[in-house]
Scaffold this active site. Structure first.
Site, short mmCIF file in Angstrom:
data_model
loop_
_atom_site.label_atom_id
_atom_site.label_comp_id
_atom_site.label_asym_id
_atom_site.label_seq_id
_atom_site.Cartn_x
_atom_site.Cartn_y
_atom_site.Cartn_z
N ARG A 46 10.73 5.65 16.54
CA ARG A 46 10.03 6.21 15.37
C ARG A 46 10.99 6.21 14.19
NH1 ARG A 46 10.42 11.30 14.87
NH2 ARG A 46 9.71 11.86 16.95
N TYR A 98 -8.09 1.64 -6.03
CA TYR A 98 -8.56 1.25 -4.70
C TYR A 98 -9.25 2.47 -4.05
CZ TYR A 98 -8.37 0.03 0.24
OH TYR A 98 -8.71 -0.21 1.54
N ASP A 170 1.30 0.12 -7.00
CA ASP A 170 0.67 -0.56 -5.88
C ASP A 170 0.62 -2.05 -6.24
OD1 ASP A 170 -1.12 -1.77 -4.10
OD2 ASP A 170 -2.43 -0.01 -3.97
N LYS A 195 -2.55 -7.35 3.44
CA LYS A 195 -3.15 -8.36 2.60
C LYS A 195 -2.24 -9.60 2.50
CE LYS A 195 -6.06 -4.98 2.30
NZ LYS A 195 -6.04 -3.99 1.24
C1 LIG Z 1 -6.13 -2.53 1.17
C2 LIG Z 1 -5.47 -1.82 0.04
C3 LIG Z 1 -4.83 -0.58 0.22
C4 LIG Z 1 -4.83 0.14 1.56
O1 LIG Z 1 -4.11 -0.54 2.52
P1 LIG Z 1 -4.46 -0.49 4.10
O2 LIG Z 1 -3.44 -1.40 4.67
O3 LIG Z 1 -5.87 -0.95 4.26
O4 LIG Z 1 -4.28 0.94 4.52
C5 LIG Z 1 -4.22 0.01 -0.87
N1 LIG Z 1 -4.23 -0.59 -2.09
C6 LIG Z 1 -4.84 -1.76 -2.30
C7 LIG Z 1 -4.81 -2.37 -3.66
C8 LIG Z 1 -5.47 -2.43 -1.24
O5 LIG Z 1 -6.09 -3.60 -1.47
#
Ligand SMILES: *Cc1c(COP(=O)(O)O)cnc(C)c1O
Length: 379
Positions: A46, A98, A170, A195
């Site tokens: 962890r 998001y 982000d 992504k």
């Molecule tokens: C998908 C996404 C998230 C969240 O991420 P997860 O891996 O699904 O928890 C946050 N910000 C953006 C811009 C995203 O496309």
């Protein structure tokens, strides 16, 4: 080192015991100690695991940061940043955030006494007007989803600095290949690794990167204390994915440009949202802070009829109707009935999420095939 070299080499070394060129999947929870406290840097997975450690160093390097931390999802990474705050603190964020981030802020953290303001960050003055003595974090997402608005990271950094607040960006949509928020004054970069970094739609993961040692200490303390870490196998898959990030994103950008130009000239299309167009309202900011415009495109259809949009997303054959983005395969989505379905129609329409809005995550297939597919689906 330049980007492509870092993507392939940063954080990884041939295994000393066997010479294995690839980082092994250290599928272990614990590590033997020669005597109490006498170990090789790993005590419990962890806290730290060698496969995850290699990936954390790699992601930090491609974001031009010193410290990286990986989490079980993008939202777990965001959760870590908000846990750096205290009750009474305030956060300023975008009004087309998001959806999962919005839900985390509103339904989880508000009840712990943290206050969130959602403003139109395309206008720095509207951010400044919400700054007060309690402002501790500015949370930026750029480009935004699904409207592809661009927020000026340097302008947000100067507001954050003046306010004595942290700036977190982000960077999921842009990827570190196209945009490096730390270089533009951000304190923390966040990724949904799920992504583009993973890139193959086979892992859910999140990451944070920062430069400041004090922020890093908090980040690792919270990561270890709350335990939302990522697994060795997933870390391995993402290390493998990142080795081709630069090649994939180059093709996402090329295909994105071809499809955006195809759509803008199609008689059934009303409007195309893609930051590469000189007519995009924030194109100048995009050109200043990004090295390319990516493969995320949204568009609306003439007449703005729900049935027309649903017909298109049903008729596509190469594009897959699915949530998520950033994989090698092209995806198509209908925000009004999918990602933004829980938002009241009047509210979502104010930010541009109308009934005929369709979002594309353009993959790295042959652009001619993608254009042919959209041509037949648009009828
Ligand atoms: C998908 C996404 C998230 C969240 O991420 P997860 O891996 O699904 O928890 C946050 N910000 C953006 C811009 C995203 O496309």
């Amino acid at each position: 080192m330049k980007f492509a070299t870092k993507a392939i080499h940063a954080g990884v070394h041939p295994d000393e015991s066997t010479g294995a060129i690839m980082t092994p999947i250290y599928q272990t929870s614990t590590y033997v100690q020669d005597g109490v406290g006498n170990h090789k840097g790993y005590e419990y997975s962890r806290t730290l695991n060698p496969t995850r450690h290699a990936l954390e160093k790699n992601i930090a390097a491609i974001e031009n940061g010193n410290f990286g931390a990986c989490f079980g999802s993008g939202l777990a990474a965001i959760d870590c940043v908000i846990k750096m705050l205290n009750p009474g603190d305030e956060v300023i964020s975008t009004n087309d955030l998001y959806g999962g981030s919005y839900r985390l802020f509103k339904t989880i953290f508000e009840k712990y006494g943290i206050k969130f303001h959602f403003v139109d960050m395309q206008h720095p003055a509207s951010v400044e007007s919400h700054v007060n003595a309690h402002t501790k974090l500015i949370w930026v997402e750029t480009p935004t989803n699904p409207m592809m608005n661009i927020i000026d990271i340097e302008a947000m950094a100067s507001i954050a600095k003046k306010a004595g607040a942290l700036l977190c960006v982000d960077n999921t949509f842009a990827t570190p290949y196209l945009q490096n928020p730390l270089d533009l004054g951000a304190d923390i970069v966040m990724h949904s690794v799920t992504k583009y970094l993973g890139g193959h739609s086979d892992v859910v993961m999140g990451a944070l990167v920062c430069n400041d040692e004090e922020i890093a200490k908090e980040m690792y303390r919270i990561q270890n204390s709350t335990g939302a870490v990522t697994a060795p196998m997933d870390s391995f898959l993402v290390l493998r994915g990142i080795k081709t990030l630069h090649l994939r994103v180059q093709r996402h950008c090329e295909n994105g440009e071809k499809l955006a130009n195809f759509l803008v000239n199609h008689p059934k299309i009303e409007k195309v949202y893609w930051p590469g167009f000189t007519t995009h309202p924030n194109h100048d900011v995009a050109r200043k802070q990004m090295r390319g415009y990516g493969g995320m495109i949204s568009f609306t259809m003439k007449g703005n009829r729900l049935e027309d949009a649903l017909e298109v997303v049903k008729k596509v054959e190469i594009f897959a109707l699915a949530e998520s983005l950033g994989g090698v395969e092209s995806l198509i989505g209908h925000p009004a009935t999918m990602t933004h379905a829980s938002i009241p129609k009047e509210v979502r329409e104010k930010t541009g999420v109308v009934d005929s809005l369709i979002r594309l995550s353009v993959g790295i297939e042959d652009a001619d095939d993608l254009i042919a597919d959209l041509t037949q689906a648009l009828g």
